[in-house]
Design a protein around this motif. Sequence first.
Motif, PDB file in Angstrom:
ATOM      1  N   ASN A 126      70.251  16.376  21.246  1.00 20.97           N
ATOM      2  CA  ASN A 126      69.994  15.439  20.157  1.00 20.97           C
ATOM      3  C   ASN A 126      69.474  16.178  18.925  1.00 20.97           C
ATOM      4  O   ASN A 126      68.286  16.494  18.811  1.00 20.97           O
ATOM      5  N   LYS A 127      70.381  16.435  17.996  1.00 19.66           N
ATOM      6  CA  LYS A 127      70.059  17.210  16.792  1.00 19.66           C
ATOM      7  C   LYS A 127      69.044  16.498  15.901  1.00 19.66           C
ATOM      8  O   LYS A 127      68.101  17.110  15.398  1.00 19.66           O
ATOM      9  N   SER A 128      69.200  15.196  15.707  1.00 16.45           N
ATOM     10  CA  SER A 128      68.258  14.472  14.832  1.00 16.45           C
ATOM     11  C   SER A 128      66.859  14.450  15.432  1.00 16.45           C
ATOM     12  O   SER A 128      65.865  14.488  14.706  1.00 16.45           O
ATOM     13  N   LEU A 129      66.773  14.434  16.743  1.00 13.07           N
ATOM     14  CA  LEU A 129      65.469  14.493  17.404  1.00 13.07           C
ATOM     15  C   LEU A 129      64.815  15.854  17.155  1.00 13.07           C
ATOM     16  O   LEU A 129      63.610  15.935  16.889  1.00 13.07           O
ATOM     17  N   LYS A 130      65.597  16.904  17.200  1.00 17.11           N
ATOM     18  CA  LYS A 130      65.075  18.249  16.907  1.00 17.11           C
ATOM     19  C   LYS A 130      64.558  18.316  15.470  1.00 17.11           C
ATOM     20  O   LYS A 130      63.503  18.896  15.203  1.00 17.11           O
ATOM     21  N   GLN A 131      65.302  17.714  14.555  1.00 15.95           N
ATOM     22  CA  GLN A 131      64.873  17.706  13.154  1.00 15.95           C
ATOM     23  C   GLN A 131      63.592  16.883  12.978  1.00 15.95           C
ATOM     24  O   GLN A 131      62.720  17.244  12.178  1.00 15.95           O
ATOM     25  N   THR A 132      63.462  15.809  13.734  1.00 14.31           N
ATOM     26  CA  THR A 132      62.249  14.993  13.681  1.00 14.31           C
ATOM     27  C   THR A 132      61.054  15.778  14.203  1.00 14.31           C
ATOM     28  O   THR A 132      59.959  15.704  13.639  1.00 14.31           O
ATOM     29  N   ILE A 133      61.267  16.540  15.260  1.00 15.45           N
ATOM     30  CA  ILE A 133      60.191  17.379  15.808  1.00 15.45           C
ATOM     31  C   ILE A 133      59.736  18.385  14.755  1.00 15.45           C
ATOM     32  O   ILE A 133      58.532  18.571  14.552  1.00 15.45           O
ATOM     33  N   VAL A 134      60.686  18.998  14.075  1.00 17.45           N
ATOM     34  CA  VAL A 134      60.349  19.940  13.003  1.00 17.45           C
ATOM     35  C   VAL A 134      59.508  19.237  11.940  1.00 17.45           C
ATOM     36  O   VAL A 134      58.465  19.755  11.520  1.00 17.45           O
ATOM     37  N   ASP A 135      59.944  18.068  11.524  1.00 14.07           N
ATOM     38  CA  ASP A 135      59.220  17.309  10.502  1.00 14.07           C
ATOM     39  C   ASP A 135      57.789  17.006  10.944  1.00 14.07           C
ATOM     40  O   ASP A 135      56.844  17.134  10.160  1.00 14.07           O
ATOM     41  N   MET A 136      57.626  16.629  12.194  1.00 13.24           N
ATOM     42  CA  MET A 136      56.282  16.318  12.706  1.00 13.24           C
ATOM     43  C   MET A 136      55.400  17.557  12.699  1.00 13.24           C
ATOM     44  O   MET A 136      54.230  17.498  12.316  1.00 13.24           O
ATOM     45  N   TYR A 137      55.952  18.693  13.119  1.00 12.73           N
ATOM     46  CA  TYR A 137      55.159  19.920  13.115  1.00 12.73           C
ATOM     47  C   TYR A 137      54.813  20.363  11.692  1.00 12.73           C
ATOM     48  O   TYR A 137      53.719  20.880  11.448  1.00 12.73           O
ATOM     49  N   ILE A 138      55.714  20.150  10.766  1.00 15.73           N
ATOM     50  CA  ILE A 138      55.404  20.479   9.366  1.00 15.73           C
ATOM     51  C   ILE A 138      54.282  19.576   8.856  1.00 15.73           C
ATOM     52  O   ILE A 138      53.330  20.047   8.238  1.00 15.73           O
ATOM     53  N   ARG A 139      54.378  18.283   9.142  1.00 13.20           N
ATOM     54  CA  ARG A 139      53.319  17.353   8.721  1.00 13.20           C
ATOM     55  C   ARG A 139      51.982  17.691   9.361  1.00 13.20           C
ATOM     56  O   ARG A 139      50.935  17.489   8.753  1.00 13.20           O
TER      57      ARG A 139
ATOM     58  N   LYS B 250      65.916  28.013  15.962  1.00 18.33           N
ATOM     59  CA  LYS B 250      66.868  27.571  16.993  1.00 18.33           C
ATOM     60  C   LYS B 250      67.975  26.726  16.370  1.00 18.33           C
ATOM     61  O   LYS B 250      69.146  26.867  16.722  1.00 18.33           O
ATOM     62  N   LEU B 251      67.604  25.841  15.445  1.00 16.87           N
ATOM     63  CA  LEU B 251      68.607  25.009  14.782  1.00 16.87           C
ATOM     64  C   LEU B 251      69.582  25.858  13.972  1.00 16.87           C
ATOM     65  O   LEU B 251      70.789  25.583  13.955  1.00 16.87           O
ATOM     66  N   ILE B 252      69.073  26.893  13.326  1.00 12.75           N
ATOM     67  CA  ILE B 252      69.935  27.770  12.527  1.00 12.75           C
ATOM     68  C   ILE B 252      70.920  28.519  13.429  1.00 12.75           C
ATOM     69  O   ILE B 252      72.082  28.698  13.078  1.00 12.75           O
ATOM     70  N   ILE B 253      70.459  28.912  14.603  1.00 15.64           N
ATOM     71  CA  ILE B 253      71.359  29.586  15.551  1.00 15.64           C
ATOM     72  C   ILE B 253      72.426  28.602  16.052  1.00 15.64           C
ATOM     73  O   ILE B 253      73.612  28.948  16.129  1.00 15.64           O
ATOM     74  N   LEU B 254      72.006  27.377  16.380  1.00 18.30           N
ATOM     75  CA  LEU B 254      72.949  26.384  16.891  1.00 18.30           C
ATOM     76  C   LEU B 254      73.923  25.884  15.822  1.00 18.30           C
ATOM     77  O   LEU B 254      75.082  25.589  16.114  1.00 18.30           O
TER      78      LEU B 254
ATOM     79  N   ALA C  42      68.523  23.151   7.790  1.00 17.31           N
ATOM     80  CA  ALA C  42      67.514  23.896   8.545  1.00 17.31           C
ATOM     81  C   ALA C  42      67.085  25.146   7.790  1.00 17.31           C
ATOM     82  O   ALA C  42      65.902  25.513   7.796  1.00 17.31           O
ATOM     83  N   GLN C  43      68.029  25.809   7.127  1.00 20.65           N
ATOM     84  CA  GLN C  43      67.679  27.005   6.347  1.00 20.65           C
ATOM     85  C   GLN C  43      66.751  26.649   5.192  1.00 20.65           C
ATOM     86  O   GLN C  43      65.758  27.345   4.950  1.00 20.65           O
ATOM     87  N   ALA C  44      67.063  25.564   4.498  1.00 27.19           N
ATOM     88  CA  ALA C  44      66.215  25.129   3.384  1.00 27.19           C
ATOM     89  C   ALA C  44      64.836  24.713   3.885  1.00 27.19           C
ATOM     90  O   ALA C  44      63.812  25.035   3.250  1.00 27.19           O
ATOM     91  N   ALA C  45      64.789  24.039   5.024  1.00 28.86           N
ATOM     92  CA  ALA C  45      63.495  23.650   5.592  1.00 28.86           C
ATOM     93  C   ALA C  45      62.686  24.875   5.997  1.00 28.86           C
ATOM     94  O   ALA C  45      61.465  24.915   5.800  1.00 28.86           O
TER      95      ALA C  45
END
Length: 168
Positions: free
Chosen positions: A74-87, A100-104, A111-114
């Motif tokens: 679940n890619k959007s879930l991975k992005q949400t996890i990133v957002d939570m850790y950033i917050r 990991k997202l950049i590799i996938l 992901a690169q911009a984030a």
Amino acid sequence: IRIDPDNVDAMYTIAKITEQSKPLVAIDMYKRIIEKTGSVWEVYIELGKLYISQKKFEEAAEIYEKMLSIDTKNKSLKQTIVDMYIRAEKYDKATAYLKKLIILYPDEVDAQAALVDVYLKQNKWDEAVPYLQKIIESDSVSIEYRFRAAFVYFTKAQEDISIMPITK
């Protein structure tokens, strides 16, 4: 629940009723439901939302990580996890997920911009530069991302004149 401590339906009802007025009670109920029933996607979603409403972003990330163990692709879930850790300002954890997202998904620039943003929040300019250059030099990246990357260089050049030639 006092009469029947294993009554999951009662726990769920209490959790739903108390979400707005007593979110900590609802959080406790959802945790108890998970203890009783195991991994339940809908309960994880509600628990994650409650943690976010309480600005407990790291706890929300941990809940979403449990969800990711159920739905590993679940890619959007991975992005949400990133957002939570950033917050939560847990930049090392966010960085690990972003790498990991950049590799996938090497061709997706989000992901690169984030990752650049995370590095800049930590004042890690040298780590951000390769990703900035990749964004700017890629013809397949939208002009919006390329402009943002150039703006980062321009902003940095305001405090470090030595990068002005690159900025130009």
